[in-house]
Design an enzyme around this catalytic site. Structure first.
Site, PDB file in Angstrom:
ATOM      1  N   HIS A  88      -0.177   1.721  -9.915  1.00 55.87           N
ATOM      2  CA  HIS A  88      -0.749   1.590  -8.254  1.00 55.87           C
ATOM      3  C   HIS A  88      -1.785   0.718  -8.253  1.00 55.87           C
ATOM      4  O   HIS A  88      -1.720  -0.215  -7.759  1.00 55.87           O
ATOM      5  CB  HIS A  88      -1.018   2.929  -7.844  1.00 55.87           C
ATOM      6  CG  HIS A  88       0.006   2.740  -6.183  1.00 55.87           C
ATOM      7  ND1 HIS A  88      -1.401   3.848  -5.514  1.00 55.87           N
ATOM      8  CD2 HIS A  88      -0.365   1.423  -5.532  1.00 55.87           C
ATOM      9  CE1 HIS A  88      -1.148   3.540  -3.972  1.00 55.87           C
ATOM     10  NE2 HIS A  88      -0.712   2.053  -3.909  1.00 55.87           N
ATOM     11  N   GLU A  91      -1.275  -3.226  -9.571  1.00 56.29           N
ATOM     12  CA  GLU A  91      -0.634  -3.603  -8.547  1.00 56.29           C
ATOM     13  C   GLU A  91      -1.402  -4.235  -7.320  1.00 56.29           C
ATOM     14  O   GLU A  91      -1.011  -5.235  -6.896  1.00 56.29           O
ATOM     15  CB  GLU A  91       0.473  -2.765  -7.678  1.00 56.29           C
ATOM     16  CG  GLU A  91       0.998  -3.007  -6.412  1.00 56.29           C
ATOM     17  CD  GLU A  91       1.655  -2.591  -5.924  1.00 56.29           C
ATOM     18  OE1 GLU A  91       1.009  -2.998  -4.493  1.00 56.29           O
ATOM     19  OE2 GLU A  91       2.129  -1.090  -5.846  1.00 56.29           O
ATOM     20  N   HIS A  92      -2.023  -3.297  -6.857  1.00 55.87           N
ATOM     21  CA  HIS A  92      -3.449  -4.326  -5.717  1.00 55.87           C
ATOM     22  C   HIS A  92      -3.975  -4.900  -6.174  1.00 55.87           C
ATOM     23  O   HIS A  92      -4.564  -6.167  -5.687  1.00 55.87           O
ATOM     24  CB  HIS A  92      -4.077  -2.747  -5.481  1.00 55.87           C
ATOM     25  CG  HIS A  92      -3.416  -1.925  -4.080  1.00 55.87           C
ATOM     26  ND1 HIS A  92      -3.681  -1.823  -2.994  1.00 55.87           N
ATOM     27  CD2 HIS A  92      -2.161  -0.706  -4.314  1.00 55.87           C
ATOM     28  CE1 HIS A  92      -3.125  -0.818  -3.076  1.00 55.87           C
ATOM     29  NE2 HIS A  92      -1.763  -0.789  -2.934  1.00 55.87           N
ATOM     30  N   GLU A 189      -5.167   5.366   0.340  1.00 56.58           N
ATOM     31  CA  GLU A 189      -3.988   5.444   0.958  1.00 56.58           C
ATOM     32  C   GLU A 189      -3.850   6.849   0.008  1.00 56.58           C
ATOM     33  O   GLU A 189      -2.562   7.841   0.560  1.00 56.58           O
ATOM     34  CB  GLU A 189      -3.407   4.154  -0.286  1.00 56.58           C
ATOM     35  CG  GLU A 189      -1.732   4.150  -0.215  1.00 56.58           C
ATOM     36  CD  GLU A 189      -1.081   3.657  -0.655  1.00 56.58           C
ATOM     37  OE1 GLU A 189      -0.039   3.322  -0.789  1.00 56.58           O
ATOM     38  OE2 GLU A 189      -2.171   2.590  -1.541  1.00 56.58           O
TER      39      GLU A 189
END
Length: 1011
Positions: A88, A91-92, A189
């Site tokens: 994750h 991905e950022h 998040e």
């Protein structure tokens, strides 16, 4: 471009000519690719290509058809071995600058430099995907160049990792005490995500069922584990998995395939050689006996935990590579859980043990081993075992009694209907297709089997003729399957405080171990990151479009004149043999006390049965013959001289052409004989509705907060909040509490049924109905005849028109904090401006984009660590709103909104910035829709008076917006003074109280209210 194809002599007679890619055949060599497979996709009038790049092993799927909204995506099989969120965070981070595009945020910069209709990135449990869609060819290759460079050649520098993943920063309190805190976009998040019972349920259920595979870890990241991830581990993960040998490329639309292949090869593939990524996901070893598993989720200390448990039974089912078994399981999901008549769903809901199906209920076909789960939410702890017993006994009873053949036909019809219908909701159609086959493709299954179901459906239709076929599958998948878990989700009112205490202790221990040099490094990194975030960049290295690339006109859809059709507005469109029906109805003479009940009435109208049949029979009939029948509520301000409130409820349905008569038979029965006499069903439906509202609050907190902030600006805003906001939840919550009262509950339930009957009489008057239909010519004629019959069943109202809804508006601007169970905040502020049709409206649309991309993204996301910051201008209502999503801050974010006024009214905006903002607004205006939904939207624009002339004039003026106009409009409407602004924050009570300690010193404290 010179072709490099080598043709295979074998003819593929079943493949139609592809005008976008003429003469291609299976086995052809194209550049360094081989066409491994070609298939006709008849339902979308397209051709499927599967290719492999010989030197690297990269896989590529191309779907060619006439769609001008072209899509690209590249996915990688990413297999976490822990819960640090490495996939994750990667991905950022790859989207924070790359080899060719050395800027800090090329992804978000490209959002404003083109006409994309979709841009995003997804982290699934075992794959990561980077997709986009656009209608503009130049934009398509601009975006592809940025996406490819980001994915394969990113910087992944340490500061970007700290910004997007996690970092330590020092905080100095008023008494000069220095402490540490965690920051990071993904960190915050996932703090927000793991506040949601649904998110906790979904992730923990996988942990329970797949303990020995990658699915036993949280691919998004556990907040308690995320801080252990190192920068070196992140880079190593990229080096292993983001390689062409582990890549899955996807293209879709009407652009030629060969140009795509050449572009990808030249930009990326020529720089790599084949490797073995060793990324395959192994099947979960199967158990020899069932297990039990309990996970906890945080519940507010203000909430009673007694009936806040969830329980479900989950199974591992079939391998994702077996498309036929996956189809059978999908059909069984429809049969068992698909609608109110489904036997397992009905037994669970009617048991009274809980209010709604548990989160994560259903069939999940995206994992290496597929999964099925079902259960109940809002139960007592003592009911957990009862839920398991009820599920197993119900399945055993279905096997013994046999499945109703109508249920089988209904399930197959729903699958066929969904396969046939083309929509761009919630994603563009090209994105929806790749999401449908991504799981099987990633796990070495046959992706085309997800698109061409005809062969498997034909086989299934034959197999179900055998007595006991599906009953045998229920026994195989569930009753005789020992790989089963009884999963309990338990509320914990101390969890949030305990986690905060744990984090505080952990940070104190880290601080105690820090050397002065290490502390200096933390402060130095924070200063460097802030400097990086505030630095001006030369974005000219990024590709862009010019205003000349924007189509000057808006799409105009007008009704068609069809001979012999007189009862409805008709739109003659190619809709794949589907007829769409809609009928707005204006409620008149509705008592004020019943106005908040409208949304539930919409749900109950199709969910409680009729005088002729009960709710289960009605639900079965709708699934057997339609793609859905429903009623929905709308409120808005009309585009007329007095801007009066416009409200209506819309009755709508859709069906395949051969089922048009059947659909209208059902609609006619609802209209003429709706019944709310089944009080047991009515109560169950009400509690289901409340559970759905409650579970949506944390996931959509920014929308709820913006609605609260702007609710007193107009009658439409007040009614919108009453029907779709926190006010609706509070109204329904109060109603359920009354009905749940043992002494007076029955009386309140009877009154509710009476109120719903009253609403039917206020709504169904012939003069209130304005039907419209969309479809091909024959479908329209058939639909119009049915509508004439329908209208004859509706009573004529009084000669005098009924009174429309009257909505009083409070003359105050709220400044409120709304508390609920969440570890992050949603901060909103709103004020009034002007509506579409005013000369300033185009500038306000541009200003919203400028603020979001130039200011809020930096201040709220990059610096503040929130997942997102928004500026939203509503040209329909003339409101301007700020919002934040999964935000660790409250008072700081409110300061950001105040300073936004100074920012936009200053002299910082350039001509290029304005052009980019215009591109963003135009990409929304020109976002395509499929013919059915597009025509219905055009019909409703006409109903509220939003003419094509107003829309065209808006776009014309938009293309003429310049920096001088932006500055003038900004100074006119954006004031730092908060007295004419509404403010609303949704957060935990503890966070709101802490924020008020700081805000009250400025005389700006929030009024605290419990949701």
């Amino acid at each position: 471009m010179a072709s490099t194809k080598k043709h295979n002599t074998t003819e593929n007679t079943n493949i139609p000519r592809d005008d976008n890619n003429p003469e291609m055949k299976t086995g052809d060599s194209l550049l360094n690719y081989t066409i491994v497979q070609m298939e006709s996709l008849e339902d979308i009038d397209g051709v499927f290509y599967l290719l492999e790049h010989t030197p690297t092993g990269a896989r590529h799927i191309h779907i060619s058809n006439k769609d001008k909204e072209n899509t690209f995506g590249v996915a990688f099989r990413t297999v976490p071995t822990d819960s640090t969120g490495v996939a994750h965070i990667l991905e950022h981070t790859v989207l924070c600058g790359s080899e060719q595009f050395n800027v800090r945020d090329p992804f978000f910069s490209m959002l404003k430099r083109g006409l994309s209709t979709f841009m995003n990135a997804f982290t699934a449990s075992d794959w990561t995907m980077y997709p986009f869609s656009t209608q503009n060819r130049k934009d398509y290759y601009n975006l592809m160049s940025v996406y490819l460079d980001a994915a394969f050649f990113p910087h992944i520098d340490e500061l970007s990792f700290k910004q997007e993943g996690h970092r330590l920063e020092t905080v100095t309190s008023e008494n000069k005490e220095t402490t540490l805190e965690y920051k990071g976009v993904v960190y915050n998040e996932m703090k927000g995500a793991m506040s949601s019972p649904g998110q906790v349920m979904g992730r923990a259920l996988m942990q329970a069922l797949y303990p020995d595979t990658t699915y036993g870890f949280n691919s998004g990241g556990e907040p308690s584990v995320i801080p252990t991830l190192t920068h070196e581990q992140l880079k190593a993960f990229h080096a292993r998995y983001y390689h062409p040998s582990n890549a899955y490329f996807y293209t879709y639309g009407n652009l030629p395939l060969e140009a795509h292949l050449k572009f990808i090869q030249d930009k990326v593939l020529n720089r790599f050689s084949r490797i073995d990524p060793n990324s395959a996901v192994s099947p979960q070893p199967r158990w020899d006996k069932p297990r039990e598993f309990t996970a906890r989720y945080p519940l507010s200390v203000d909430e009673a935990p007694d009936k806040k448990y969830q329980a479900c039974v989950g199974w591992l089912t079939k391998d994702i590579q077996d498309s036929y078994e996956v189809l059978i399981a999908s059909v069984l999901e429809e049969i068992l859980l698909g609608n109110a008549s489904s036997p397992l769903r009905q037994k669970l809901i009617d048991s009274g043990l809980g209010t709604a199906l548990s989160d994560a209920s259903g069939f999940d076909l995206d994992l290496r081993d597929t999964m099925f789960a079902c259960g109940l939410k809002e139960i007592e702890k003592s009911a957990v075992k009862k839920v398991e017993t009820l599920v197993l006994e119900t399945l055993e009873g279905i096997v013994e009694k046999g499945i109703d053949p109508r249920s089988v036909a209904s399930a197959i019809h729903q699958i066929e209907f969904n396969k046939k219908e083309m929509t761009n909701t919630p994603y563009p159609f090209g994105i929806k297709l790749v999401m449908a086959f991504a799981g099987p493709w990633i796990h070495d299954g046959n992706p085309v089997s997800c698109l061409n179901l005809n062969e498997d459906l034909t086989r299934l239709k034959e197999d179900v003729k055998q007595k006991g076929f599906l009953e045998g599958k229920i026994r195989e998948y569930f009753l005789d399957n020992p790989h089963r878990v009884l999963f309990t989700l338990a509320p914990d009112t101390e969890m949030e405080a305990a986690e905060a205490k744990r984090v505080k202790k952990e940070l104190a221990q880290i601080q105690a171990r820090l050397t002065p040099e290490e502390l200096d490094k933390i402060n130095s990194d924070a200063a460097m990151l802030k400097k990086l975030q505030e630095s001006e960049e030369d974005l000219s290295v990024l590709p862009t479009l010019a205003l000349e690339d924007i189509p000057p006109d808006t799409e105009i859809i007008r009704p068609d004149s069809i001979s012999t059709t007189t009862s409805a507005t008709c739109y003659n469109k190619a809709t794949s043999d589907i007829l769409y029906f809609t009928c707005p109805m204006v409620p008149t003479d509705l008592p004020d006390a019943l106005i908040p009940l409208v949304p539930f009435f919409c749900m109950a109208f199709t969910g409680t049965g009729t005088e002729k049949r009960d709710y289960a029979d009605l639900a079965a009939l709708m699934d057997l013959y339609t793609g859905g029948i429903g009623l929905s509520a709308f409120s808005g301000s009309g585009f007329n001289h007095d801007k009066k409130l416009i409200t209506f409820m819309s009755l709508h349905g859709k069906a395949l052409n051969h089922n048009i008569d059947k659909m209208f038979d059902i609609i006619a029965e609802l209209v003429s004989s709706a019944s709310f006499k089944d009080l047991t069903r009515l109560k169950s439906l009400l509690f289901q509705y409340r559970a759905g509202l409650e579970s949506s609050i944390v996931g959509n907190g920014h929308r709820y907060a913006m609605s609260l902030a702007g609710r007193n600006f107009s009658p439409a805003a007040t009614l919108g909040e009453m029907w779709h906001g926190i006010s609706q939840f509070q109204f329904i919550k109060g109603l359920t509490e009354k009905i749940g009262d043992a002494k007076e509950g029955q009386t309140h339930l009877e009154q509710l049924a009476h109120d719903l009957d009253t609403m039917v009489k206020c709504l169904f008057k012939r003069e209130n109905l304005s039907p419209a239909i969309v479809g091909d010519k024959e479908g329209l004629k058939q639909g119009d005849k049915n509508i004439a019959r329908l209208l004859s069943l509706v009573p004529q109202g009084d000669t005098a028109p009924g009174a429309p809804l009257s909505i009083p508006v409070k003359n105050e601007f709220p400044r409120e904090g709304w508390s609920t169970s969440t570890s992050v905040s949603f901060v909103a502020q709103a004020f009034t401006t002007v509506r579409m049709g005013h000369e300033d409206a185009p500038c306000l649309s541009v200003i919203a984009k400028l603020l979001r991309s130039m200011y809020l993204h930096r201040e709220i996301r990059e610096k503040g660590g929130a997942y997102g910051g928004f500026a939203v201008y509503s040209p329909e209502e003339g409101t301007f709103s700020f919002g934040s999503y999964r935000d660790p801050n409250i008072e700081r974010t409110l300061d950001v909104y105040t300073n936004a006024c100074e920012f936009i009214a200053g002299d910082v905006v350039t001509d290029e910035d304005v052009k980019e903002a215009i591109l963003q607004v135009c990409s929304e205006i020109d976002k395509p829709e499929t013919p059915g939904p597009a025509s219905i939207k055009a019909f409703y624009r006409e109903k509220v008076g939003l003419t094509d002339e107003i829309r065209q004039q808006f776009k014309k003026a938009l293309l003429a917006v310049n920096r001088q106009k932006v500055a003038e409009v900004a100074r006119k409407y954006f004031k730092a003074d908060d007295k004419n602004k509404g403010t609303a924050v949704i957060s935990s009570r503890e966070s709101l109280e802490a924020a008020n300690n700081a805000l009250e010193q400025e005389g700006k404290s929030l009024k605290l209210i419990k949701i």
